[in-house]
Design a protein around this motif. Sequence first.
Motif, PDB file in Angstrom:
ATOM      1  N   SER A 195      -8.911  -9.291  -1.611  1.00 51.58           N
ATOM      2  CA  SER A 195     -10.267  -9.686  -1.245  1.00 51.58           C
ATOM      3  C   SER A 195     -10.901  -8.693  -0.270  1.00 51.58           C
ATOM      4  N   LEU A 196     -10.152  -8.290   0.755  1.00 49.78           N
ATOM      5  CA  LEU A 196     -10.670  -7.303   1.714  1.00 49.78           C
ATOM      6  C   LEU A 196     -11.055  -6.009   1.014  1.00 49.78           C
ATOM      7  N   LEU A 197     -10.198  -5.551   0.112  1.00 48.65           N
ATOM      8  CA  LEU A 197     -10.454  -4.288  -0.576  1.00 48.65           C
ATOM      9  C   LEU A 197     -11.629  -4.404  -1.551  1.00 48.65           C
ATOM     10  N   GLN A 198     -11.739  -5.528  -2.233  1.00 49.64           N
ATOM     11  CA  GLN A 198     -12.868  -5.736  -3.139  1.00 49.64           C
ATOM     12  C   GLN A 198     -14.186  -5.711  -2.374  1.00 49.64           C
ATOM     13  N   GLN A 199     -14.206  -6.340  -1.223  1.00 43.59           N
ATOM     14  CA  GLN A 199     -15.419  -6.337  -0.396  1.00 43.59           C
ATOM     15  C   GLN A 199     -15.747  -4.936   0.087  1.00 43.59           C
ATOM     16  N   ALA A 200     -14.716  -4.167   0.434  1.00 41.39           N
ATOM     17  CA  ALA A 200     -14.933  -2.807   0.925  1.00 41.39           C
ATOM     18  C   ALA A 200     -15.497  -1.901  -0.174  1.00 41.39           C
ATOM     19  N   VAL A 201     -14.968  -2.020  -1.376  1.00 42.25           N
ATOM     20  CA  VAL A 201     -15.420  -1.171  -2.490  1.00 42.25           C
ATOM     21  C   VAL A 201     -16.793  -1.619  -2.981  1.00 42.25           C
ATOM     22  N   GLY A 202     -16.997  -2.930  -3.100  1.00 38.48           N
ATOM     23  CA  GLY A 202     -18.284  -3.446  -3.556  1.00 38.48           C
ATOM     24  C   GLY A 202     -18.684  -2.827  -4.878  1.00 38.48           C
ATOM     25  N   GLU A 203     -19.883  -2.284  -4.947  1.00 40.11           N
ATOM     26  CA  GLU A 203     -20.414  -1.667  -6.168  1.00 40.11           C
ATOM     27  C   GLU A 203     -20.176  -0.157  -6.205  1.00 40.11           C
ATOM     28  N   LEU A 241       0.833  -1.205   0.000  1.00 42.04           N
ATOM     29  CA  LEU A 241       0.000   0.000   0.000  1.00 42.04           C
ATOM     30  C   LEU A 241       0.868   1.256   0.000  1.00 42.04           C
ATOM     31  N   ILE A 242       1.850   1.302   0.894  1.00 43.73           N
ATOM     32  CA  ILE A 242       2.719   2.474   1.022  1.00 43.73           C
ATOM     33  C   ILE A 242       3.522   2.706  -0.254  1.00 43.73           C
ATOM     34  N   ASN A 243       4.054   1.639  -0.825  1.00 43.32           N
ATOM     35  CA  ASN A 243       4.895   1.770  -2.015  1.00 43.32           C
ATOM     36  C   ASN A 243       4.114   2.130  -3.265  1.00 43.32           C
ATOM     37  N   GLN A 244       2.877   1.674  -3.376  1.00 41.83           N
ATOM     38  CA  GLN A 244       2.124   1.850  -4.615  1.00 41.83           C
ATOM     39  C   GLN A 244       1.173   3.043  -4.610  1.00 41.83           C
ATOM     40  N   LEU A 245       0.785   3.521  -3.442  1.00 42.58           N
ATOM     41  CA  LEU A 245      -0.234   4.567  -3.382  1.00 42.58           C
ATOM     42  C   LEU A 245       0.347   5.892  -2.903  1.00 42.58           C
ATOM     43  N   GLU A 246      -0.319   6.962  -3.300  1.00 40.54           N
ATOM     44  CA  GLU A 246       0.144   8.311  -2.974  1.00 40.54           C
ATOM     45  C   GLU A 246      -0.202   8.665  -1.531  1.00 40.54           C
ATOM     46  N   GLU A 247       0.785   9.212  -0.844  1.00 39.63           N
ATOM     47  CA  GLU A 247       0.580   9.698   0.519  1.00 39.63           C
ATOM     48  C   GLU A 247       0.653  11.213   0.498  1.00 39.63           C
ATOM     49  N   GLU A 248      -0.269  11.852   1.191  1.00 41.60           N
ATOM     50  CA  GLU A 248      -0.298  13.311   1.228  1.00 41.60           C
ATOM     51  C   GLU A 248       0.795  13.876   2.118  1.00 41.60           C
ATOM     52  N   HIS A 249       1.195  13.110   3.123  1.00 41.95           N
ATOM     53  CA  HIS A 249       2.284  13.507   4.020  1.00 41.95           C
ATOM     54  C   HIS A 249       2.883  12.249   4.629  1.00 41.95           C
ATOM     55  N   LYS A 250       4.020  12.386   5.264  1.00 42.94           N
ATOM     56  CA  LYS A 250       4.767  11.221   5.758  1.00 42.94           C
ATOM     57  C   LYS A 250       3.977  10.367   6.755  1.00 42.94           C
ATOM     58  N   ALA A 251       3.155  10.994   7.572  1.00 39.80           N
ATOM     59  CA  ALA A 251       2.393  10.265   8.591  1.00 39.80           C
ATOM     60  C   ALA A 251       1.013   9.825   8.081  1.00 39.80           C
ATOM     61  N   ASP A 252       0.798   9.869   6.765  1.00 37.44           N
ATOM     62  CA  ASP A 252      -0.494   9.512   6.179  1.00 37.44           C
ATOM     63  C   ASP A 252      -0.817   8.041   6.428  1.00 37.44           C
ATOM     64  N   THR A 253      -2.028   7.756   6.882  1.00 33.00           N
ATOM     65  CA  THR A 253      -2.440   6.376   7.133  1.00 33.00           C
ATOM     66  C   THR A 253      -3.758   6.045   6.441  1.00 33.00           C
ATOM     67  N   ASP A 254      -4.128   6.831   5.419  1.00 34.03           N
ATOM     68  CA  ASP A 254      -5.364   6.533   4.713  1.00 34.03           C
ATOM     69  C   ASP A 254      -5.166   6.658   3.206  1.00 34.03           C
ATOM     70  N   TYR A 255      -5.993   5.914   2.485  1.00 31.25           N
ATOM     71  CA  TYR A 255      -5.896   5.860   1.034  1.00 31.25           C
ATOM     72  C   TYR A 255      -7.287   5.747   0.423  1.00 31.25           C
ATOM     73  N   PHE A 256      -7.454   6.338  -0.776  1.00 35.92           N
ATOM     74  CA  PHE A 256      -8.668   6.126  -1.558  1.00 35.92           C
ATOM     75  C   PHE A 256      -8.461   4.868  -2.386  1.00 35.92           C
ATOM     76  N   ILE A 257      -9.415   3.945  -2.280  1.00 36.66           N
ATOM     77  CA  ILE A 257      -9.331   2.669  -2.987  1.00 36.66           C
ATOM     78  C   ILE A 257     -10.522   2.542  -3.938  1.00 36.66           C
ATOM     79  N   CYS A 258     -10.234   2.281  -5.204  1.00 36.26           N
ATOM     80  CA  CYS A 258     -11.258   1.993  -6.202  1.00 36.26           C
ATOM     81  C   CYS A 258     -10.839   0.716  -6.930  1.00 36.26           C
ATOM     82  N   LEU A 259     -11.637   0.263  -7.885  1.00 40.56           N
ATOM     83  CA  LEU A 259     -11.313  -0.987  -8.576  1.00 40.56           C
ATOM     84  C   LEU A 259      -9.989  -0.902  -9.325  1.00 40.56           C
ATOM     85  N   ASP A 260      -9.682   0.249  -9.922  1.00 43.38           N
ATOM     86  CA  ASP A 260      -8.396   0.412 -10.605  1.00 43.38           C
ATOM     87  C   ASP A 260      -7.230   0.294  -9.619  1.00 43.38           C
TER      88      ASP A 260
END
Length: 78
Positions: free
Chosen positions: A59-67, A24-43
Amino acid sequence: MISLKLKDTGTYLGTVEERDLQVLINQLEEEHKADTDYFICLDTIDLLAENGGSKHLISLLQQAVGESEGVEIAWTKG
């Protein structure tokens, strides 16, 4: 273990291993160094699956995003 939850509601999604947090940390954008949240979509899920995310994380993320168009998730260690 790393706990994942929906940022807006605090709904618990599950736990993942440290290596999934690193994906998650390596692939997603962080707004600041202490960032602990991310926007997750199907892409985003596809990107994580292609870059080392475990089947469990995906699987966890797919369930969270759902439709929906996407969700904000947050992580905590503990």
